[in-house]
Design an enzyme around this catalytic site. Structure first.
Site, PDB file in Angstrom:
ATOM      1  N   SER A   1       0.793  -1.226   0.000  1.00  0.00           N
ATOM      2  CA  SER A   1       0.000   0.000   0.000  1.00  0.00           C
ATOM      3  C   SER A   1       0.829   1.282   0.000  1.00  0.00           C
ATOM      4  O   SER A   1       0.333   2.321  -0.390  1.00  0.00           O
ATOM      5  CB  SER A   1      -0.967   0.012   1.186  1.00  0.00           C
ATOM      6  OG  SER A   1      -0.267   0.136   2.392  1.00  0.00           O
ATOM      7  N   LYS A  55       0.672   4.727   6.822  1.00  0.00           N
ATOM      8  CA  LYS A  55       0.083   5.557   5.766  1.00  0.00           C
ATOM      9  C   LYS A  55       0.589   6.988   5.856  1.00  0.00           C
ATOM     10  O   LYS A  55       1.173   7.405   6.842  1.00  0.00           O
ATOM     11  CB  LYS A  55      -1.450   5.586   5.885  1.00  0.00           C
ATOM     12  CG  LYS A  55      -2.122   4.245   5.925  1.00  0.00           C
ATOM     13  CD  LYS A  55      -2.040   3.512   4.622  1.00  0.00           C
ATOM     14  CE  LYS A  55      -2.750   2.166   4.738  1.00  0.00           C
ATOM     15  NZ  LYS A  55      -2.264   1.174   3.859  1.00  0.00           N
TER      16      LYS A  55
END
Length: 152
Positions: A38, A85
């Protein structure tokens, strides 16, 4: 009495030796392995061979998150899962996501996004992340040696 004192000193030293690294990791920071695709290409973690995935330094000492910085946090949906993230919106900013009405972020809410938007779970799936779930700020890539260096 001297035997008891000797045992107490040995136990005290052992406790100190064990406590110091734990306290360091809890207060200063620790290394963490990146798992998943990701955050590619910034962070690599999609290879089955662990030695090809990135290991980053997570600092517990940081100011309030800013746009563009990378943090690790506990998933708002599953407390056993941790995500890495990028901060893409900070408190007070208005978020406009497909199929949702625009919404302002609350005082301690952050919008977290994957660099590789085709993979992974982020704020698009579970909404804003409260700062209380943050674990640390990714500062450096420690491994592999060919990618060693600061993230900022």
């Amino acid at each position: 009495m001297s035997t008891l004192w000797t045992i107490t000193k040995i136990v005290g030293k052992a406790f100190g030796i064990i406590s110091l690294p734990i306290a360091f990791c809890e207060c200063v920071g620790h290394p963490a392995s990146v798992v998943g695709a990701s955050m590619e290409p910034t962070l690599r973690g999609n290879d089955a061979r662990w030695w090809l995935n990135d290991i980053v330094w997570l600092s517990k000492i940081h100011s309030f998150p800013k746009n563009g910085e990378i943090y690790t946090y506990t998933s708002p949906r599953d407390p056993k899962v941790h995500h890495v993230k990028r901060v893409t919106a900070t408190p007070g900013e208005i978020i406009d996501v497909k199929n949702r009405p625009p919404m302002p972020l609350g005082p301690l809410e952050y919008w977290m996004s994957s660099d590789n938007v085709t993979v992974g779970q982020d704020s698009r799936n579970y909404g804003p992340v409260n700062m209380g779930l943050f674990q640390g700020k990714a500062m450096f890539i420690l491994w592999p040696p060919s990618r060693f260096g600061s993230l900022y």
